[in-house]
Scaffold this active site. Sequence first.
Site, PDB file in Angstrom:
ATOM      1  N   ASN A 109       0.897  -1.114   0.050  1.00 38.93           N
ATOM      2  CA  ASN A 109      -0.226   0.085  -0.369  1.00 38.93           C
ATOM      3  C   ASN A 109       0.794   1.016   0.167  1.00 38.93           C
ATOM      4  O   ASN A 109       2.335   1.536   0.586  1.00 38.93           O
ATOM      5  CB  ASN A 109      -1.463  -0.056   0.953  1.00 38.93           C
ATOM      6  CG  ASN A 109      -0.412  -0.336   2.444  1.00 38.93           C
ATOM      7  OD1 ASN A 109       0.640  -0.491   2.525  1.00 38.93           O
ATOM      8  ND2 ASN A 109      -1.489   0.446   3.687  1.00 38.93           N
ATOM      9  N   GLU A 131      -3.137  -4.394  -3.516  1.00 38.81           N
ATOM     10  CA  GLU A 131      -2.997  -4.872  -5.297  1.00 38.81           C
ATOM     11  C   GLU A 131      -4.022  -4.358  -5.874  1.00 38.81           C
ATOM     12  O   GLU A 131      -2.743  -5.103  -6.873  1.00 38.81           O
ATOM     13  CB  GLU A 131      -4.998  -5.861  -4.832  1.00 38.81           C
ATOM     14  CG  GLU A 131      -4.954  -6.751  -3.065  1.00 38.81           C
ATOM     15  CD  GLU A 131      -5.440  -5.634  -1.982  1.00 38.81           C
ATOM     16  OE1 GLU A 131      -4.528  -4.737  -2.215  1.00 38.81           O
ATOM     17  OE2 GLU A 131      -6.390  -6.092  -1.251  1.00 38.81           O
ATOM     18  N   CYS A 190     -10.207  -4.784  -0.058  1.00 39.43           N
ATOM     19  CA  CYS A 190     -11.385  -3.677  -0.716  1.00 39.43           C
ATOM     20  C   CYS A 190     -12.009  -3.514  -1.632  1.00 39.43           C
ATOM     21  O   CYS A 190     -12.161  -4.337  -2.421  1.00 39.43           O
ATOM     22  CB  CYS A 190     -11.061  -1.906  -0.382  1.00 39.43           C
ATOM     23  SG  CYS A 190     -10.224  -1.844  -1.305  1.00 39.43           S
ATOM     24  N   CYS A 222     -10.454  -2.836  -5.122  1.00 48.31           N
ATOM     25  CA  CYS A 222      -9.569  -4.061  -5.275  1.00 48.31           C
ATOM     26  C   CYS A 222      -9.967  -4.958  -6.307  1.00 48.31           C
ATOM     27  O   CYS A 222      -9.908  -5.666  -7.307  1.00 48.31           O
ATOM     28  CB  CYS A 222      -8.814  -4.516  -4.095  1.00 48.31           C
ATOM     29  SG  CYS A 222      -7.098  -2.870  -3.811  1.00 48.31           S
TER      30      CYS A 222
HETATM   31  N1  THU Z   1      -5.445  -1.081   2.154  1.00 51.61           N
HETATM   32  C1  THU Z   1      -4.526  -2.533   1.217  1.00 51.61           C
HETATM   33  O1  THU Z   1      -3.518  -2.133   0.894  1.00 51.61           O
HETATM   34  N2  THU Z   1      -4.947  -3.625   0.967  1.00 51.61           N
HETATM   35  C2  THU Z   1      -6.536  -3.954   1.154  1.00 51.61           C
HETATM   36  O2  THU Z   1      -6.882  -5.027   0.896  1.00 51.61           O
HETATM   37  C3  THU Z   1      -6.802  -3.146   2.614  1.00 51.61           C
HETATM   38  C4  THU Z   1      -6.585  -2.425   3.326  1.00 51.61           C
HETATM   39  C5  THU Z   1      -4.397  -0.627   2.978  1.00 51.61           C
HETATM   40  C6  THU Z   1      -4.972   1.011   2.170  1.00 51.61           C
HETATM   41  C7  THU Z   1      -4.458   1.271   3.360  1.00 51.61           C
HETATM   42  O3  THU Z   1      -3.404   2.041   3.399  1.00 51.61           O
HETATM   43  C8  THU Z   1      -4.119   0.856   5.392  1.00 51.61           C
HETATM   44  O4  THU Z   1      -4.926  -0.458   4.365  1.00 51.61           O
HETATM   45  C9  THU Z   1      -5.523   1.048   5.301  1.00 51.61           C
HETATM   46  O5  THU Z   1      -6.776   1.197   4.756  1.00 51.61           O
END
Ligand code: THU
Length: 129
Positions: free
Chosen positions: A42, A55, A86, A89
């Site tokens: 992320n 993702e 989410c 994604c």
């Molecule tokens: N996040 C992801 O990278 N992937 C997921 O499947 C869920 C959430 C990240 C986004 C944000 O930077 C942090 O997790 C909190 O939501």
Amino acid sequence: MTTEDLIAKAWEAREKAYAPYSKFQVGAALLSSDGQVFPGCNVENISYGLTNCAERVAIGAAVAQGVRSFDRVAVVADTGEPISPCGACRQVLAEFGVKTIILANKQGSVEFSLEELLPRASTGILDKA
Ligand code: THU
């Protein structure tokens, strides 16, 4: 590439997470149909809304290398229950037909089909009546 190896790659990718706002680090490892692994983490932004999930970062990296055909993705975070992608994604994974989604925490992993996580993802879109 075994599922365990792919999960290990996702943990490696998580080390690179840029998450100064949520402090919630996520890693992904996307396996292409031709056996390449694309890591993602992320990448947050001070505007919050511009944050990219692990993702989607992995998908973007692969597409930028000319790869558009995928087998499965592993997504990891240090959570009580395995992390779950989410909605955005899920839609992006659907766009590129990622068939299997492996979700892991430090205790173990669970595996889902894309259809389970996003039923009827594109059914009807662009269909003519
Ligand atoms: N996040 C992801 O990278 N992937 C997921 O499947 C869920 C959430 C990240 C986004 C944000 O930077 C942090 O997790 C909190 O939501």
